[in-house]
Design a protein around this motif. Structure first.
Motif, PDB file in Angstrom:
ATOM      1  N   GLY A   1      -1.907 -57.336   4.745  1.00 18.87           N
ATOM      2  CA  GLY A   1      -1.638 -56.385   3.683  1.00 18.87           C
ATOM      3  C   GLY A   1      -2.746 -55.412   3.405  1.00 18.87           C
ATOM      4  O   GLY A   1      -2.595 -54.534   2.593  1.00 18.87           O
ATOM      5  N   GLY A   2      -3.873 -55.540   4.094  1.00 24.42           N
ATOM      6  CA  GLY A   2      -4.918 -54.562   3.873  1.00 24.42           C
ATOM      7  C   GLY A   2      -4.572 -53.257   4.543  1.00 24.42           C
ATOM      8  O   GLY A   2      -3.572 -53.130   5.214  1.00 24.42           O
TER       9      GLY A   2
ATOM     10  N   VAL B   1       4.187 -49.212   2.802  1.00 24.51           N
ATOM     11  CA  VAL B   1       3.757 -49.775   4.080  1.00 24.51           C
ATOM     12  C   VAL B   1       2.747 -50.899   3.852  1.00 24.51           C
ATOM     13  O   VAL B   1       2.800 -51.949   4.506  1.00 24.51           O
ATOM     14  CB  VAL B   1       3.169 -48.682   4.993  1.00 24.51           C
ATOM     15  N   LYS B   2       1.841 -50.704   2.903  1.00 22.40           N
ATOM     16  CA  LYS B   2       0.881 -51.774   2.591  1.00 22.40           C
ATOM     17  C   LYS B   2       1.599 -53.032   2.111  1.00 22.40           C
ATOM     18  O   LYS B   2       1.206 -54.162   2.451  1.00 22.40           O
ATOM     19  CB  LYS B   2      -0.112 -51.289   1.538  1.00 22.40           C
ATOM     20  N   ALA B   3       2.655 -52.853   1.335  1.00 21.53           N
ATOM     21  CA  ALA B   3       3.410 -54.000   0.839  1.00 21.53           C
ATOM     22  C   ALA B   3       4.111 -54.726   1.984  1.00 21.53           C
ATOM     23  O   ALA B   3       4.195 -55.966   1.993  1.00 21.53           O
ATOM     24  CB  ALA B   3       4.429 -53.550  -0.210  1.00 21.53           C
ATOM     25  N   VAL B   4       4.621 -53.979   2.956  1.00 20.94           N
ATOM     26  CA  VAL B   4       5.267 -54.601   4.109  1.00 20.94           C
ATOM     27  C   VAL B   4       4.248 -55.386   4.925  1.00 20.94           C
ATOM     28  O   VAL B   4       4.503 -56.515   5.361  1.00 20.94           O
ATOM     29  CB  VAL B   4       5.969 -53.541   4.974  1.00 20.94           C
ATOM     30  N   LYS B   5       3.075 -54.811   5.109  1.00 24.01           N
ATOM     31  CA  LYS B   5       2.019 -55.535   5.823  1.00 24.01           C
ATOM     32  C   LYS B   5       1.658 -56.832   5.101  1.00 24.01           C
ATOM     33  O   LYS B   5       1.386 -57.861   5.736  1.00 24.01           O
ATOM     34  CB  LYS B   5       0.775 -54.655   5.961  1.00 24.01           C
ATOM     35  N   ALA B   6       1.675 -56.789   3.798  1.00 25.71           N
ATOM     36  CA  ALA B   6       1.279 -57.956   3.010  1.00 25.71           C
ATOM     37  C   ALA B   6       2.247 -59.125   3.161  1.00 25.71           C
ATOM     38  O   ALA B   6       1.872 -60.271   2.897  1.00 25.71           O
ATOM     39  CB  ALA B   6       1.151 -57.571   1.533  1.00 25.71           C
ATOM     40  N   TYR B   7       3.473 -58.875   3.590  1.00 20.44           N
ATOM     41  CA  TYR B   7       4.393 -59.987   3.842  1.00 20.44           C
ATOM     42  C   TYR B   7       3.798 -60.972   4.827  1.00 20.44           C
ATOM     43  O   TYR B   7       3.971 -62.182   4.704  1.00 20.44           O
ATOM     44  CB  TYR B   7       5.713 -59.476   4.409  1.00 20.44           C
TER      45      TYR B   7
END
Length: 411
Positions: A59-60, A319-325
């Motif tokens: 998520g970073g 996009v950051k939120a998707v990465k954080a999954y």
């Protein structure tokens, strides 16, 4: 990658897309050249898309290297080149340790999980391709029309550390901006959006001229295209030239489903879409274990007349939120599309018995990029390709080279 629109309406068009709500239905950096010497970093045009990045990045923001966590292995060789261009370069994919031979790394992003899954020790059998390379779901962000708001925001986009697909309208002046060469070198996919951006393309001349332009400009072959306005007339053109043609209807894509690869569904965010609206689209893909593609034309605040522009910061936060999954595969149209179609090829294939050995055989679709892999699991036994035992990865899979067109399971 770039589509401006002759009526100030770019690329995708609205063809059945619900733009009033978020709706819930539905690159790669190269570190070594492929066997055909493609340019580093080309995702779609090159034989592989090392840019596929796992959401396990935590998520970073990630680095500015979207291809660092995956890509196609150029050592795989093979594949069909739809335009006679060079194959792409592979990325530095990471792999687990385990038993087996020294098969090349696939370049797929590291699978989620603790990495402590033991090698299956049961009876030989249970051969199965793992959906979405072991991730809960997948998402691709594609950008049409080479609009100015994409160009001016590129550095911030690239800093997210995940690969995107840019569909270039090669007849537009912005196609000559140096940012697209940088995008290709940074590991993003360069795709075909024709030279004319017209509603039709009799004989495919505008599609072919764009393909030649991409080859001359970047030294790569584009394996995916996006039909201007999602026009149906491009379907037959794409079938003889590409792996994927992105359409404009909104739907999710499932493993082994009947989605049309030459009118591939996509979600077009409505004008001024919020982070929550975009989040819901990926959440539905994740919960449904499916693939969501996005078609984005540009961002608000510019003067490029982008179709349905969205706020840049809202998209970045999304996009950051998707990465954080941590369990969603973010990859290019080529990379995820090749996995999806490769899985279908194996599922539709045949198997033959020779004593205690079972060989699984498949035929790849026309215009399939070289150097692609899928991940598989078994209940036990030894998997081999070309006489070499495949390595078990402790995230819970073997990686099978699609170019080999067969794999053998022995006790």
């Amino acid at each position: 990658m770039l589509l401006l629109g002759t009526l100030h309406v770019s690329g995708c068009g609205d063809d059945g897309e619900d733009t009033t709500s978020g709706g819930t239905t539905g690159g790669q950096q190269t570190t070594s050249s492929s066997s055909s010497g493609g340019t580093p970093g080309s995702s779609s045009s090159s034989g592989g898309d090392p840019g596929a990045t796992s959401a396990s990045a935590g998520g970073g923001d990630g680095g500015s290297n979207p291809a660092g966590t995956g890509g196609a292995d150029p050592a795989g060789g093979g594949g069909s080149d739809p335009a006679g261009g060079t194959g792409g370069t592979g990325g530095a994919g990471t792999g687990g340790s385990g038993d087996g031979g020294e098969a090349p790394e696939s370049g797929l992003p590291p699978g989620p999980g603790a990495g402590n899954v033991p090698k299956p020790g049961g009876a030989a059998g249970g051969f199965k391709v793992i959906d979405w390379a072991g991730f809960a779901g997948a998402v691709t962000y594609s950008f049409d029309d080479s609009n100015q708001t994409q160009i001016q925001n590129y550095d911030a986009m690239n800093a997210l550390g995940v690969p995107f697909t840019f569909y270039v309208w090669t007849g537009k002046s912005e196609a000559n901006n140096a940012v697209w060469q940088k995008a290709q070198m940074d590991g993003h996919e360069i795709g075909n959006h024709t030279s004319s951006h017209a509603m039709d393309d009799p004989g495919g001349s505008a599609t072919d001229s764009a393909q030649q332009w991409i080859k001359q400009k970047f030294g790569i072959t584009a394996y995916t295209m996006a039909a201007p306005y999602g026009a149906n007339g491009y379907t037959s053109i794409a079938q003889s030239r590409f792996l994927i043609n992105r359409g404009v209807s909104n739907a999710l894509i499932g493993p082994n489903d009947n989605s049309n690869a030459f009118q591939l569904p996509t979600y077009i965010p409505p004008t001024n879409a919020s982070k929550a609206q975009m989040d819901s689209e990926v959440a539905s893909a994740r919960s449904g274990k499916k693939w969501r593609t996005f078609c984005i034309h540009g961002f608000t605040g510019g003067n490029d007349s982008a179709y349905q522009p969205i706020p840049f910061q809202a998209w970045v936060d999304h996009v950051k939120a998707v990465k954080a999954y941590g369990d969603v595969w973010i990859g290019t149209m080529e990379t995820i599309g090749a996995y999806w179609r490769g899985q279908k090829a194996i599922t539709d294939g045949t198997n033959t018995k020779n004593g205690n050995d079972t060989t699984y055989n498949w035929t790849l679709p026309q215009n399939f990029p070289p150097g692609k892999y899928v991940r598989v699991t078994v209940t036990g036994g030894t998997l081999k390709q070309n006489g070499t035992a495949l390595k078990w990865h402790p995230q819970g899979y073997y990686e099978v080279a699609l170019d080999a067109k067969s794999v053998t399971l022995s006790p």
